[in-house]
Design a protein around this motif. Structure first.
Motif, PDB file in Angstrom:
ATOM      1  N   LEU A   1       0.865  -1.211  -0.171  1.00  0.00           N
ATOM      2  CA  LEU A   1      -0.111  -0.205   0.228  1.00  0.00           C
ATOM      3  C   LEU A   1       0.839   1.346  -0.111  1.00  0.00           C
ATOM      4  O   LEU A   1       0.650   2.262  -0.885  1.00  0.00           O
ATOM      5  CB  LEU A   1      -1.005   0.048   1.032  1.00  0.00           C
ATOM      6  N   ARG A   2       1.817   1.168   0.826  1.00  0.00           N
ATOM      7  CA  ARG A   2       2.503   2.451   1.110  1.00  0.00           C
ATOM      8  C   ARG A   2       3.478   2.604  -0.196  1.00  0.00           C
ATOM      9  O   ARG A   2       3.565   3.754  -0.751  1.00  0.00           O
ATOM     10  CB  ARG A   2       3.726   2.112   2.162  1.00  0.00           C
ATOM     11  N   GLU A   3       3.984   1.615  -1.070  1.00  0.00           N
ATOM     12  CA  GLU A   3       4.755   1.830  -2.156  1.00  0.00           C
ATOM     13  C   GLU A   3       3.927   2.354  -3.326  1.00  0.00           C
ATOM     14  O   GLU A   3       4.273   3.419  -4.121  1.00  0.00           O
ATOM     15  CB  GLU A   3       5.598   0.475  -2.577  1.00  0.00           C
ATOM     16  N   SER A   4       2.613   1.816  -3.279  1.00  0.00           N
ATOM     17  CA  SER A   4       1.686   2.063  -4.316  1.00  0.00           C
ATOM     18  C   SER A   4       1.320   3.772  -4.238  1.00  0.00           C
ATOM     19  O   SER A   4       1.267   4.508  -5.019  1.00  0.00           O
ATOM     20  CB  SER A   4       0.437   1.456  -4.290  1.00  0.00           C
ATOM     21  N   ALA A   5       1.040   4.004  -3.041  1.00  0.00           N
ATOM     22  CA  ALA A   5       0.800   5.386  -2.872  1.00  0.00           C
ATOM     23  C   ALA A   5       1.576   6.333  -3.021  1.00  0.00           C
ATOM     24  O   ALA A   5       1.460   7.561  -3.379  1.00  0.00           O
ATOM     25  CB  ALA A   5       0.144   5.508  -1.274  1.00  0.00           C
ATOM     26  N   ARG A   6       3.082   5.779  -2.695  1.00  0.00           N
ATOM     27  CA  ARG A   6       4.394   6.636  -2.901  1.00  0.00           C
ATOM     28  C   ARG A   6       4.281   7.002  -4.455  1.00  0.00           C
ATOM     29  O   ARG A   6       4.519   8.093  -4.742  1.00  0.00           O
ATOM     30  CB  ARG A   6       5.596   6.148  -2.334  1.00  0.00           C
ATOM     31  N   GLU A   7       4.230   5.873  -5.124  1.00  0.00           N
ATOM     32  CA  GLU A   7       4.401   6.081  -6.402  1.00  0.00           C
ATOM     33  C   GLU A   7       3.657   7.046  -7.035  1.00  0.00           C
ATOM     34  O   GLU A   7       3.608   7.635  -8.352  1.00  0.00           O
ATOM     35  CB  GLU A   7       4.300   4.510  -7.301  1.00  0.00           C
ATOM     36  N   ARG A   8       2.298   6.990  -6.781  1.00  0.00           N
ATOM     37  CA  ARG A   8       1.285   7.701  -7.075  1.00  0.00           C
ATOM     38  C   ARG A   8       1.151   9.283  -6.595  1.00  0.00           C
ATOM     39  O   ARG A   8       0.379  10.057  -7.022  1.00  0.00           O
ATOM     40  CB  ARG A   8      -0.117   7.069  -6.901  1.00  0.00           C
ATOM     41  N   GLY A   9       2.250   9.334  -5.765  1.00  0.00           N
ATOM     42  CA  GLY A   9       1.945  10.690  -5.100  1.00  0.00           C
ATOM     43  C   GLY A   9       1.112  11.077  -4.090  1.00  0.00           C
ATOM     44  O   GLY A   9       0.454  12.178  -3.919  1.00  0.00           O
ATOM     45  N   LEU A  10       0.209   9.958  -3.649  1.00  0.00           N
ATOM     46  CA  LEU A  10      -0.740  10.133  -2.726  1.00  0.00           C
ATOM     47  C   LEU A  10      -0.659  10.707  -1.621  1.00  0.00           C
ATOM     48  O   LEU A  10       0.450   9.975  -0.486  1.00  0.00           O
ATOM     49  CB  LEU A  10      -1.724   8.855  -2.476  1.00  0.00           C
ATOM     50  N   PRO A  11      -1.103  11.625  -0.707  1.00  0.00           N
ATOM     51  CA  PRO A  11      -0.952  12.284   0.434  1.00  0.00           C
ATOM     52  C   PRO A  11      -1.523  11.583   1.551  1.00  0.00           C
ATOM     53  O   PRO A  11      -2.749  12.165   2.077  1.00  0.00           O
ATOM     54  CB  PRO A  11      -1.183  13.636   0.367  1.00  0.00           C
ATOM     55  N   VAL A  12      -1.457  10.412   1.855  1.00  0.00           N
ATOM     56  CA  VAL A  12      -2.286   9.464   2.942  1.00  0.00           C
ATOM     57  C   VAL A  12      -1.372   9.008   3.919  1.00  0.00           C
ATOM     58  O   VAL A  12      -0.126   9.019   3.979  1.00  0.00           O
ATOM     59  CB  VAL A  12      -2.781   8.363   1.956  1.00  0.00           C
ATOM     60  N   VAL A  13      -1.948   8.522   5.047  1.00  0.00           N
ATOM     61  CA  VAL A  13      -1.437   7.745   6.347  1.00  0.00           C
ATOM     62  C   VAL A  13      -2.192   6.453   5.816  1.00  0.00           C
ATOM     63  O   VAL A  13      -3.339   6.221   5.409  1.00  0.00           O
ATOM     64  CB  VAL A  13      -2.039   8.390   7.392  1.00  0.00           C
ATOM     65  N   ILE A  14      -1.368   5.348   6.195  1.00  0.00           N
ATOM     66  CA  ILE A  14      -1.958   3.999   6.126  1.00  0.00           C
ATOM     67  C   ILE A  14      -1.737   3.261   7.577  1.00  0.00           C
ATOM     68  O   ILE A  14      -0.647   3.487   8.120  1.00  0.00           O
ATOM     69  CB  ILE A  14      -1.071   3.256   5.316  1.00  0.00           C
ATOM     70  N   GLY A  15      -2.788   2.520   7.862  1.00  0.00           N
ATOM     71  CA  GLY A  15      -2.572   1.820   9.289  1.00  0.00           C
ATOM     72  C   GLY A  15      -3.239   0.266   9.177  1.00  0.00           C
ATOM     73  O   GLY A  15      -4.293   0.308   8.492  1.00  0.00           O
ATOM     74  N   ILE A  16      -2.653  -0.341   9.939  1.00  0.00           N
ATOM     75  CA  ILE A  16      -3.175  -1.932   9.898  1.00  0.00           C
ATOM     76  C   ILE A  16      -3.157  -2.180  11.437  1.00  0.00           C
ATOM     77  O   ILE A  16      -2.278  -2.035  12.256  1.00  0.00           O
ATOM     78  CB  ILE A  16      -2.356  -2.972   9.236  1.00  0.00           C
ATOM     79  N   SER A  17      -4.059  -2.643  11.872  1.00  0.00           N
ATOM     80  CA  SER A  17      -4.279  -3.321  13.250  1.00  0.00           C
ATOM     81  C   SER A  17      -4.904  -4.820  13.284  1.00  0.00           C
ATOM     82  O   SER A  17      -5.483  -5.230  12.409  1.00  0.00           O
ATOM     83  CB  SER A  17      -5.408  -2.387  14.230  1.00  0.00           C
ATOM     84  N   LEU A  18      -4.272  -5.562  14.246  1.00  0.00           N
ATOM     85  CA  LEU A  18      -4.831  -6.813  14.518  1.00  0.00           C
ATOM     86  C   LEU A  18      -5.239  -6.703  16.040  1.00  0.00           C
ATOM     87  O   LEU A  18      -4.484  -6.349  16.794  1.00  0.00           O
ATOM     88  CB  LEU A  18      -3.658  -7.664  14.348  1.00  0.00           C
ATOM     89  N   GLY A  19      -6.366  -6.981  16.077  1.00  0.00           N
ATOM     90  CA  GLY A  19      -6.951  -6.921  17.525  1.00  0.00           C
ATOM     91  C   GLY A  19      -6.893  -5.232  17.970  1.00  0.00           C
ATOM     92  O   GLY A  19      -7.040  -4.453  17.069  1.00  0.00           O
ATOM     93  N   GLU A  20      -6.320  -4.999  19.013  1.00  0.00           N
ATOM     94  CA  GLU A  20      -6.230  -3.661  19.459  1.00  0.00           C
ATOM     95  C   GLU A  20      -4.830  -2.980  18.961  1.00  0.00           C
ATOM     96  O   GLU A  20      -4.529  -2.157  19.570  1.00  0.00           O
ATOM     97  CB  GLU A  20      -6.510  -3.474  21.004  1.00  0.00           C
ATOM     98  N   ALA A  21      -3.945  -4.085  18.576  1.00  0.00           N
ATOM     99  CA  ALA A  21      -2.521  -3.625  18.578  1.00  0.00           C
ATOM    100  C   ALA A  21      -2.343  -3.090  17.094  1.00  0.00           C
ATOM    101  O   ALA A  21      -2.711  -3.547  16.102  1.00  0.00           O
ATOM    102  CB  ALA A  21      -1.636  -4.846  18.335  1.00  0.00           C
ATOM    103  N   ARG A  22      -1.925  -1.802  16.909  1.00  0.00           N
ATOM    104  CA  ARG A  22      -1.313  -1.239  15.499  1.00  0.00           C
ATOM    105  C   ARG A  22      -0.287  -2.052  15.247  1.00  0.00           C
ATOM    106  O   ARG A  22       0.912  -1.951  15.992  1.00  0.00           O
ATOM    107  CB  ARG A  22      -1.057   0.206  15.923  1.00  0.00           C
ATOM    108  N   VAL A  23      -0.214  -2.535  14.048  1.00  0.00           N
ATOM    109  CA  VAL A  23       0.935  -3.491  13.647  1.00  0.00           C
ATOM    110  C   VAL A  23       1.535  -2.935  12.445  1.00  0.00           C
ATOM    111  O   VAL A  23       2.872  -3.099  11.972  1.00  0.00           O
ATOM    112  CB  VAL A  23       0.574  -4.767  13.272  1.00  0.00           C
ATOM    113  N   PHE A  24       0.960  -1.950  11.914  1.00  0.00           N
ATOM    114  CA  PHE A  24       1.701  -1.209  10.523  1.00  0.00           C
ATOM    115  C   PHE A  24       1.204   0.170  10.559  1.00  0.00           C
ATOM    116  O   PHE A  24      -0.119   0.385  10.722  1.00  0.00           O
ATOM    117  CB  PHE A  24       1.255  -1.726   9.200  1.00  0.00           C
ATOM    118  N   HIS A  25       1.923   1.163  10.413  1.00  0.00           N
ATOM    119  CA  HIS A  25       1.751   2.795  10.297  1.00  0.00           C
ATOM    120  C   HIS A  25       2.732   3.417   9.552  1.00  0.00           C
ATOM    121  O   HIS A  25       3.954   3.374   9.706  1.00  0.00           O
ATOM    122  CB  HIS A  25       1.191   3.284  11.672  1.00  0.00           C
TER     123      HIS A  25
END
Length: 158
Positions: free
Chosen positions: A35-59
């Motif tokens: 997701l990050r690489e795709s957004a970077r290549e497209r120049g998208l001004p986003v934040v990306i987050g993934i959680s498993l249960g209550e744990a943030r595992v990617f941001h």
């Protein structure tokens, strides 16, 4: 332009389609990195987050995003966790009933946002185990970016 009921029907199908046999920390890293690489290549001004249960595992945050995007991401993730479905799906469900989420859900809109961009991580036969989300684009685009990458990640697992 599609009406809410039509969009909701498409989202319902996506939610049925995008269930994994399993999803772990390695999957979170691979999906988040793609997701990050795709957004970077497209120049998208986003934040990306993934959680498993209550744990943030990617941001991650890309240039042009802000702390406001982080707050939107968390508010959308709370909706996905509470309702067990995509934040866009929840918003469209309310719209299809001619209701305003902020009013009719009776939830604090400073804490919950039924806007597109957060999708449940679903395990077949188990249910929701986490969320993956994007914030920074119009809600339909946030949702579409997440769905695009969930589909690709699921296809790579087959």
């Amino acid at each position: 332009m599609f009406e809410a009921a039509t969009i909701l029907s498409l989202i319902d199908e996506e939610e049925r389609e995008l269930a994994f046999p399993h999803f772990d920390l390695e999957d979170a890293w691979i999906l988040g990195s793609a997701l990050r690489e795709s957004a970077r290549e497209r120049g998208l001004p986003v934040v990306i987050g993934i959680s498993l249960g209550e744990a943030r595992v990617f941001h991650t945050a890309l240039p042009g995003s802000s702390a406001d995007n982080d707050e939107w991401l968390e508010r959308k993730a709370r909706v996905a966790r509470r309702y067990g479905r995509s934040s866009y799906g929840v918003g469209m469900l309310f719209r299809s009933r001619d209701q305003d989420f902020d009013t009719h859900s009776r939830l604090d809109p400073s804490v919950f946002a039924a806007a597109g961009g957060v999708f449940p991580i679903l395990i077949a036969g188990v249910g929701m185990v986490g969320t993956v989300g994007v914030s920074g684009l119009p809600q339909a685009d946030d949702h579409a970016l997440v769905v695009e990458h969930l589909r690709a990640h699921l296809a790579s697992r087959r």
